[in-house]
Structure formats: structure tokens, C-alpha cells
Design a protein around this motif. Sequence first.
Motif, mmCIF file in Angstrom:
data_model
loop_
_atom_site.group_PDB
_atom_site.id
_atom_site.type_symbol
_atom_site.label_atom_id
_atom_site.label_comp_id
_atom_site.label_asym_id
_atom_site.label_seq_id
_atom_site.Cartn_x
_atom_site.Cartn_y
_atom_site.Cartn_z
ATOM 1 N N ASP A 27 0.823 -1.209 0.000
ATOM 2 C CA ASP A 27 0.000 0.000 0.000
ATOM 3 C C ASP A 27 0.856 1.259 0.000
ATOM 4 O O ASP A 27 0.562 2.219 -0.706
ATOM 5 C CB ASP A 27 -0.923 0.020 1.223
ATOM 6 C CG ASP A 27 -2.086 -0.935 1.059
ATOM 7 O OD1 ASP A 27 -2.684 -0.935 -0.029
ATOM 8 O OD2 ASP A 27 -2.382 -1.675 2.016
ATOM 9 N N ALA A 28 1.908 1.243 0.817
ATOM 10 C CA ALA A 28 2.774 2.427 0.889
ATOM 11 C C ALA A 28 3.483 2.632 -0.452
ATOM 12 O O ALA A 28 3.562 3.755 -0.964
ATOM 13 C CB ALA A 28 3.789 2.278 2.020
ATOM 14 N N LEU A 29 3.984 1.540 -1.056
ATOM 15 C CA LEU A 29 4.694 1.656 -2.338
ATOM 16 C C LEU A 29 3.769 2.181 -3.438
ATOM 17 O O LEU A 29 4.184 2.980 -4.275
ATOM 18 C CB LEU A 29 5.291 0.304 -2.748
ATOM 19 C CG LEU A 29 6.570 -0.077 -1.996
ATOM 20 C CD1 LEU A 29 6.908 -1.543 -2.233
ATOM 21 C CD2 LEU A 29 7.742 0.807 -2.425
ATOM 22 N N THR A 43 -2.676 8.078 8.727
ATOM 23 C CA THR A 43 -3.759 7.398 8.010
ATOM 24 C C THR A 43 -4.547 6.493 8.935
ATOM 25 O O THR A 43 -4.032 5.992 9.928
ATOM 26 C CB THR A 43 -3.197 6.511 6.884
ATOM 27 O OG1 THR A 43 -2.204 5.660 7.440
ATOM 28 C CG2 THR A 43 -2.608 7.327 5.751
ATOM 29 N N GLY A 44 -5.811 6.254 8.576
ATOM 30 C CA GLY A 44 -6.654 5.276 9.252
ATOM 31 C C GLY A 44 -6.515 3.923 8.557
ATOM 32 O O GLY A 44 -5.664 3.750 7.681
ATOM 33 N N SER A 45 -7.412 2.989 8.915
ATOM 34 C CA SER A 45 -7.251 1.606 8.457
ATOM 35 C C SER A 45 -7.396 1.456 6.938
ATOM 36 O O SER A 45 -6.949 0.469 6.369
ATOM 37 C CB SER A 45 -8.250 0.704 9.171
ATOM 38 O OG SER A 45 -9.557 1.191 8.929
ATOM 39 N N ASP A 46 -8.033 2.441 6.265
ATOM 40 C CA ASP A 46 -8.177 2.345 4.804
ATOM 41 C C ASP A 46 -7.391 3.468 4.098
ATOM 42 O O ASP A 46 -7.615 3.731 2.926
ATOM 43 C CB ASP A 46 -9.659 2.447 4.418
ATOM 44 C CG ASP A 46 -10.245 3.822 4.781
ATOM 45 O OD1 ASP A 46 -9.629 4.524 5.613
ATOM 46 O OD2 ASP A 46 -11.298 4.188 4.229
ATOM 47 N N GLY A 47 -6.497 4.136 4.842
ATOM 48 C CA GLY A 47 -5.850 5.322 4.282
ATOM 49 C C GLY A 47 -4.502 5.055 3.637
ATOM 50 O O GLY A 47 -3.796 4.095 3.972
ATOM 51 N N GLY A 60 1.380 3.701 4.323
ATOM 52 C CA GLY A 60 0.256 2.785 4.103
ATOM 53 C C GLY A 60 -0.831 3.017 5.150
ATOM 54 O O GLY A 60 -0.824 4.035 5.837
ATOM 55 N N PRO A 61 -1.772 2.073 5.275
ATOM 56 C CA PRO A 61 -2.854 2.212 6.256
ATOM 57 C C PRO A 61 -2.331 2.163 7.698
ATOM 58 O O PRO A 61 -1.290 1.561 7.965
ATOM 59 C CB PRO A 61 -3.738 0.991 5.979
ATOM 60 C CG PRO A 61 -3.347 0.519 4.622
ATOM 61 C CD PRO A 61 -1.909 0.877 4.446
ATOM 62 N N ALA A 89 3.607 1.436 8.125
ATOM 63 C CA ALA A 89 4.523 1.248 6.996
ATOM 64 C C ALA A 89 4.793 2.578 6.291
ATOM 65 O O ALA A 89 3.878 3.365 6.069
ATOM 66 C CB ALA A 89 3.920 0.263 6.004
ATOM 67 N N ALA A 90 6.054 2.812 5.946
ATOM 68 C CA ALA A 90 6.425 4.033 5.233
ATOM 69 C C ALA A 90 7.516 3.731 4.215
ATOM 70 O O ALA A 90 8.312 2.801 4.401
ATOM 71 C CB ALA A 90 6.904 5.098 6.213
ATOM 72 N N VAL A 91 7.524 4.513 3.132
ATOM 73 C CA VAL A 91 8.588 4.407 2.138
ATOM 74 C C VAL A 91 9.230 5.781 1.985
ATOM 75 O O VAL A 91 8.527 6.795 1.904
ATOM 76 C CB VAL A 91 8.053 3.924 0.772
ATOM 77 C CG1 VAL A 91 9.173 3.882 -0.264
ATOM 78 C CG2 VAL A 91 7.409 2.553 0.904
ATOM 79 N N TYR A 92 10.568 5.807 1.975
ATOM 80 C CA TYR A 92 11.315 7.050 1.764
ATOM 81 C C TYR A 92 12.143 6.874 0.491
ATOM 82 O O TYR A 92 12.889 5.908 0.355
ATOM 83 C CB TYR A 92 12.229 7.308 2.968
ATOM 84 C CG TYR A 92 13.437 8.175 2.663
ATOM 85 C CD1 TYR A 92 13.369 9.565 2.767
ATOM 86 C CD2 TYR A 92 14.647 7.608 2.255
ATOM 87 C CE1 TYR A 92 14.475 10.355 2.475
ATOM 88 C CE2 TYR A 92 15.757 8.388 1.958
ATOM 89 C CZ TYR A 92 15.664 9.759 2.071
ATOM 90 O OH TYR A 92 16.754 10.539 1.772
ATOM 91 N N ALA A 93 11.987 7.783 -0.470
ATOM 92 C CA ALA A 93 12.831 7.775 -1.674
ATOM 93 C C ALA A 93 13.640 9.064 -1.659
ATOM 94 O O ALA A 93 13.073 10.165 -1.619
ATOM 95 C CB ALA A 93 11.976 7.677 -2.934
#
Lengths: 213, 157
Positions: free
Chosen positions: A96-98, B70-74, B89-90, B118-122
Amino acid sequence: MMRARAGFAALGVVCALVSGCARMARVAVDDPQRPPQDLAVILPDSDGSVGRATVSNASGATDLTEARAATRISRNQAPSAATVLTEAEVEREFGDALASLPPAPQWFTLHFQFESEDLTAESKALVTATLRAVKERPVPDVLVVGHTDTTGPAALNFQLALRRAQAVRTLLIAAGLAESAIAVASHGEAQLLIPTPDNTYEPRNRRVLITVR
Amino acid sequence: MTNHRSTRFAVILSMTGFGVAFASMVVCAQPVQTIGRVKIAAGNAFVLRGSTSIPATPGLALLETDRLKTGSDGRLGVSLNDDTRISIGPDSETRLTHYRYAPAEGAIALVLNFVRGAAVYASGQIAKLSPDAVRLETPAAIVGVRGTTVAVRVDPE
């Protein structure tokens, strides 16, 4: 009789093993009692290359140097040795994050004639390419940053680079880009593309970098 | 001679005036400095600013110390001024703790706190110009980067 007893014993061992393994798996994956643990994974960049990351705390450090290399970190413990996750595992943990990561920015470098605010002929054509990239994005941001070479004083170069960036901004607006989407800045001679000493004539450093994101 | 001296005095005075005006402009500009924008938002996605919660919509301007939540669907994706990209992510939260991007003044810094989920850093220009200026923090560790993409998941406490 003996054989039957041995059979039961073997069955018992297998049962114990299976339930033991199941318990271990639960502990590793979704036991709510498991102490909190962080997971860090290095992923290929949008161009496919893989950088390098170091995960550290007071107890130790782990280097992540290949695609999908990961480490798990429990509070007050050193990061675990690196292991490589499968693509499916990455998707499960971070799908989801990606999917929400904005597209990588696109860059256009425009060059200028010496001590002038006029673009070179090749660079004029890039204005159209910039607009095309802008139209491909849902919420486009355009950043226009002027740079000079190191000829002359830094303060004057800051002003020259700013005037060049503003000239490009005017061109983009004339070509149809909304004013509100454009930001202009000058980095003067502080960010050379080609490293040179002070007071060095270098056409490649006289540029405006347009970032579309 | 007197005339010449008074002209010089006037020049100095006007330059000082300009300096003061410029300095106050810089000071005034700082508290509202936009550091980036929301690009992608879906489901329950918010930007927490102080005690207010702003629904995240594409185009929303971001400020230093904002928290992405974010919430559970965010889901939420943002771009910062130096091309750094961050998404979550959510059920996730990431704080844009510290941000400076003024290379001409030698001021660059990026500190993110992955609080939860969860997080992504670019990486962007900050990591390219000065890798040591980037600090990605989880509750249990610090991630240092050499120009790359990193995904981080943080368990709730």
C-alpha cells in the motif's frame, strides 16, 4: 503390540514438532505478545540502482547493501543481521505504501548564452518537453532554479541566476503553464554541475534546472 | 566635499534600510515556509498540524513538523521541495520533524520520524548533497542512507 506403541510414540513426536513449529511461526509473525519490532528494507530506486543504508542504534549497526536486504530491530537490541526479503514479502509489508509513492521527478536542463538571459537554441526546444511532463501529472509542481559558473562575484551570480530562472518562468507561462504551479529560485554559483575553481568560464555550469514533480 | 560626503551617507543609509527590509522579509517568510505537497491521498488520510487535523487532499501544502497520518483504509504520498518522496500505508504515522533546503546558504537537513505502520522514503537532493544531513528515525534505530529508497515498518508500542 510393541510396533503399535512405537507408532504412537512416533506420532506423538510428530504432533509435538508440528505444534511447536506452529507456535514458533505464530511468535515470529503475529503474536500480539511479541515485543514491538521495527523492520527496515532497502529497495531499488526508480532507475533500478540500489544505494546503501545503515541501520544503527546504541547496541549495534547493520549495513543494507543489496536489493530487498532487510533488518529487524527490537527495542534495546542491536539490528539483526541482514536477510534478503522476497518480492512477495516486500509487497505484503509495503504494498500500500509503495503504491502511494509519487512518481519520480523529471528534470530538464536549459543552457544560456554567455552573460545573457537568452537560451541556447537546443534549450528552447526543452520548454515543450517540460510542458508535456507537466500534463502527465495529477498535481504538478514545477521548480525553476538558476545556476551560473564561477565567473565574477558570487553575489552578482546569484542575481544573474535568478534573472535566468525568471526568464524561463516567463517562457513556461507563455507556453500555457499556470503561474501558481511554478516556483523560482537561485542557487547562484553554489551548486556547480562541473566542479571548477573560482572565476572559471564553464558553459555547462550556466544553466537553469527545471524539476517537474 | 560636504556634498560628496552627504551623498555617501545617503547611500550607506539606503543600503542599511534595504538590509533591514531584506532581513525582516526573510524572518517573516520563515514560519510559513512550504516544504512540499501532498500528491496522492486515499481513504482516511490526514495531515496533523499542531492540534489541528487537516484532511489530506492532493495539492495540500506541507510545513515542517507536520505529521502524516492514516486510518485503516488510508494511504498518503508526498513530495518535498528537494525531490524527496515519502508515502505511508494504512494505520501509519510519519512526522516531518525537521526540514531545511537552502543549498545556496549551506542549510540542508531532513529528519523523519517513523512513528507507526509502513512508510517508504525515496531520497532526493538533500541525500545527494549531504547524506549525513538525512536522519530517518524509528523508535528503535536510526537509518542512515546513501541515496536510496528505504521502506520501514514500525510496530505499535
